[in-house]
Design a protein around this motif. Structure first.
Motif, PDB file in Angstrom:
ATOM      1  N   VAL A 172       0.854  -1.185   0.000  1.00 50.52           N
ATOM      2  CA  VAL A 172       0.000   0.000   0.000  1.00 50.52           C
ATOM      3  C   VAL A 172       0.892   1.237   0.000  1.00 50.52           C
ATOM      4  CG1 VAL A 172      -1.737   1.330   1.251  1.00 50.52           C
ATOM      5  CG2 VAL A 172      -1.863  -1.160   1.237  1.00 50.52           C
ATOM      6  N   PRO A 173       0.900   2.019  -1.086  1.00 51.12           N
ATOM      7  CA  PRO A 173       1.671   3.268  -1.090  1.00 51.12           C
ATOM      8  C   PRO A 173       0.996   4.300  -0.191  1.00 51.12           C
ATOM      9  CG  PRO A 173       0.397   3.067  -3.107  1.00 51.12           C
ATOM     10  CD  PRO A 173       0.180   1.797  -2.342  1.00 51.12           C
ATOM     11  N   PHE A 174       1.787   5.025   0.603  1.00 53.84           N
ATOM     12  CA  PHE A 174       1.133   5.966   1.516  1.00 53.84           C
ATOM     13  C   PHE A 174       1.732   7.360   1.510  1.00 53.84           C
ATOM     14  CE2 PHE A 174       4.300   3.664   4.017  1.00 53.84           C
ATOM     15  CZ  PHE A 174       4.906   4.637   4.801  1.00 53.84           C
TER      16      PHE A 174
ATOM     17  N   ALA B  85      -3.272  -8.678   9.505  1.00 54.01           N
ATOM     18  CA  ALA B  85      -2.259  -7.665   9.192  1.00 54.01           C
ATOM     19  C   ALA B  85      -2.683  -6.863   7.963  1.00 54.01           C
ATOM     20  CB  ALA B  85      -0.909  -8.337   8.955  1.00 54.01           C
ATOM     21  N   ALA B  86      -3.225  -7.540   6.956  1.00 57.55           N
ATOM     22  CA  ALA B  86      -3.683  -6.853   5.749  1.00 57.55           C
ATOM     23  C   ALA B  86      -4.818  -5.885   6.075  1.00 57.55           C
ATOM     24  CB  ALA B  86      -4.130  -7.876   4.711  1.00 57.55           C
ATOM     25  N   LYS B  87      -5.734  -6.295   6.914  1.00 61.23           N
ATOM     26  CA  LYS B  87      -6.854  -5.434   7.295  1.00 61.23           C
ATOM     27  C   LYS B  87      -6.352  -4.182   8.033  1.00 61.23           C
ATOM     28  CE  LYS B  87     -10.292  -9.143   7.587  1.00 61.23           C
ATOM     29  NZ  LYS B  87     -11.181  -9.923   8.485  1.00 61.23           N
TER      30      LYS B  87
ATOM     31  N   ILE C  21      -6.285   9.680   8.656  1.00 64.50           N
ATOM     32  CA  ILE C  21      -4.962   9.197   9.027  1.00 64.50           C
ATOM     33  C   ILE C  21      -3.912   9.570   7.986  1.00 64.50           C
ATOM     34  CG2 ILE C  21      -3.578   7.104   9.403  1.00 64.50           C
ATOM     35  CD1 ILE C  21      -6.009   5.892  10.817  1.00 64.50           C
ATOM     36  N   PRO C  22      -4.137   9.299   6.685  1.00 62.53           N
ATOM     37  CA  PRO C  22      -3.119   9.702   5.705  1.00 62.53           C
ATOM     38  C   PRO C  22      -2.934  11.213   5.624  1.00 62.53           C
ATOM     39  CG  PRO C  22      -5.001   8.642   4.628  1.00 62.53           C
ATOM     40  CD  PRO C  22      -5.185   8.466   6.086  1.00 62.53           C
TER      41      PRO C  22
ATOM     42  N   MET D  96      -4.778  -1.735   5.391  1.00 67.70           N
ATOM     43  CA  MET D  96      -5.817  -1.083   4.597  1.00 67.70           C
ATOM     44  C   MET D  96      -6.570  -0.046   5.422  1.00 67.70           C
ATOM     45  SD  MET D  96      -5.335  -2.481   1.678  1.00 67.70           S
ATOM     46  CE  MET D  96      -6.750  -1.867   0.760  1.00 67.70           C
ATOM     47  N   TRP D  97      -6.858  -0.386   6.670  1.00 70.98           N
ATOM     48  CA  TRP D  97      -7.524   0.568   7.572  1.00 70.98           C
ATOM     49  C   TRP D  97      -6.695   1.838   7.722  1.00 70.98           C
ATOM     50  CZ3 TRP D  97      -5.284   2.207  12.181  1.00 70.98           C
ATOM     51  CH2 TRP D  97      -6.076   3.031  12.989  1.00 70.98           C
ATOM     52  N   ALA D  98      -5.384   1.673   7.859  1.00 71.43           N
ATOM     53  CA  ALA D  98      -4.520   2.814   8.144  1.00 71.43           C
ATOM     54  C   ALA D  98      -4.399   3.777   6.962  1.00 71.43           C
ATOM     55  CB  ALA D  98      -3.129   2.318   8.551  1.00 71.43           C
TER      56      ALA D  98
END
Length: 457
Positions: A175-177, A351-353, A365-366, A356-358
């Motif tokens: 996931v790029p952030f 961990a994936a969830k 958050i982002p 994605m949540w973050a």
């Protein structure tokens, strides 16, 4: 904000797509064994992942006990506090999940810590990864396929280039952030005292470096040490000449010719003019030399703005785009870390969830990460839209209005190509190497590697 009034947000966030001439947006190659042997020795392959059988939908494991996820990054100070807070915030809405956060010194994190941990089958459940090392973990089976977790709405929200940059075999493996850009920071007070203006051309760049260098102050700070970051910092000058390391579509080396030689020569000339070859800090990513008045100019990224505002609010620091050669075209490098999930984790599903949540679901958050904790552009259109007022304040305005549109995505070359480029740059900068000879030598190394390489760039 000028640029946001004149252009729609949609056009602004798509600028990186139009600028990204590298094949980071075309990567769909097959796996390669290059640089991945130690990682493939981890517990299981991707096909053996059994996390969905071991984790219940409530966040408890098959025995009904709390799930513990281990989350590793290299961050410090406010960035570390933010990353650690993610686990605490997630636990508030998922009380049966505990996230244990660990921050590891960056030099250890990237050099040995992750590789050793995964080779021993003890890697973290969640970790961050740079573009430079992305393929190593993507091609080894370590990175979990996150494609099923991306809804159509999410994919529409992310910049297409940011998603393409984390794909292999059409699978989204991270996931790029953030999107981080480079610029030239400078001390207004030092320029005023010397009667100089910030450089716009390479010749002015060299002149300012020389004239601002004293016994106590270096005229310029650029990254002196070989590695992914030095290449990242040098690529814009290469691209400004119209040159490139390779043609990713045909997988042929192009690291030779006039443009390559001029870009190599530039960094040699800057060192000769006064840019230091050694630093007291691990990397020139830290804006400390400029903030403390140890240097008059420093190439650094968007991330420096938060440190400048908090640590050096009265330091007279300015910002301009990177200087361009005569007849060249403006360019900066668009980098940014990615969030990966360990495919071999007992709790890879949970961990994936969490990931994605973050950074893929809400905007709060982002936006906090990109505009409060540090300064970067989000790869998500909705986040840039939500923060449009912030992107026009202070030094951010320079990045938004004068630098953003010249961004080219950071290439995710394998280590062999990174080393070939780095050797050429080091030899010309510091060892008196001839630019033409060093470029041709590096080009041959890249050609030989590409003959054996069967993956995508």
């Amino acid at each position: 904000m000028k640029v946001l009034k004149q252009k729609s947000i949609k056009n602004m966030v798509l600028a990186l797509v139009l600028a990204a001439v590298f094949s980071v947006s075309a990567c769909s190659g097959a796996k390669t064994s290059q640089g991945t042997d130690s990682l493939t020795k981890s517990k299981t392959s991707m096909e053996q992942n059994t996390d969905s059988k071991q984790t219940g939908s409530s966040g408890t494991d098959k025995n009904g006990e709390k799930v513990t996820l281990h989350f590793w990054t290299f961050h410090t100070n406010a960035e570390r506090e933010f990353m650690e807070s993610l686990g605490k915030r997630y636990a508030e809405v998922n009380p049966n999940i505990e996230i244990v956060y660990e921050s590891i010194p960056e030099s250890d994190y990237m050099s040995t810590k992750l590789t050793t941990a995964f080779a021993a089958g003890e890697g973290p459940d969640v970790f961050v990864m740079s573009p430079g090392d992305f393929l190593k973990y993507a091609n080894s089976g370590v990175a979990k396929d996150l494609t099923p977790y991306f809804t159509k709405e999410m994919l529409d929200d992310f910049l297409p280039s940011s998603i393409d940059a984390v794909k292999v075999d059409n699978k989204i493996l991270a996931v790029p952030f953030e999107v981080e850009l480079l610029g030239l920071y400078y001390r207004k007070d030092m320029f005023e005292s010397a009667g100089l203006t910030p450089p716009k051309t390479w010749e002015e760049f060299k002149k300012c470096t020389k004239e601002l260098t004293t016994d106590e102050v270096s005229g310029l700070t650029i990254e002196p040490s070989k590695g992914y970051y030095q290449n990242f910092a040098w690529y814009p000058f290469l691209w400004q000449t119209g040159a490139n390391v390779l043609n990713a579509e045909t997988k042929t080396a192009t690291f030779k010719g006039d443009g390559v030689e001029k870009a190599l020569q530039l960094w040699h000339d800057l060192v000769e003019a006064g840019a230091p070859t050694k630093l007291s800090i691990p990397l020139s990513t830290d804006i400390t030399p400029l903030g403390n008045g140890e240097t008059a100019m420093q190439e650094c990224g968007t991330w420096a703005i938060a440190a400048i505002e908090s640590q050096y609010p009265d330091s007279q620091i300015g910002l301009v785009p990177l200087p361009v050669p005569e007849g060249g075209k403006a360019a900066t490098c668009a980098g940014g870390w990615k969030m990966m999930v360990n495919n071999n984790s007992k709790y890879a599903e949970e961990a994936a969830k969490f990931v994605m949540w973050a950074f893929a679901e809400n905007t709060d958050i982002p936006l906090e990460w990109c505009t409060k904790v540090k300064f970067a552009y989000s790869p998500r259109k909705s986040v840039v839209e939500a923060g449009k007022d912030i992107y026009g304040k202070g030094l951010r305005k320079i990045f938004t209005e004068e630098i953003y549109d010249s961004a080219i995505g950071e290439p995710r070359y394998p280590a062999e190509i990174v080393n070939a480029v780095g050797d050429a740059l080091q030899n010309v900068m510091l060892a008196g190497g001839n630019p033409k000879e060093e470029a041709e030598k590096a080009n041959r190394k890249i050609e030989e590697f590409l003959k054996k390489f069967n993956g995508g760039m």
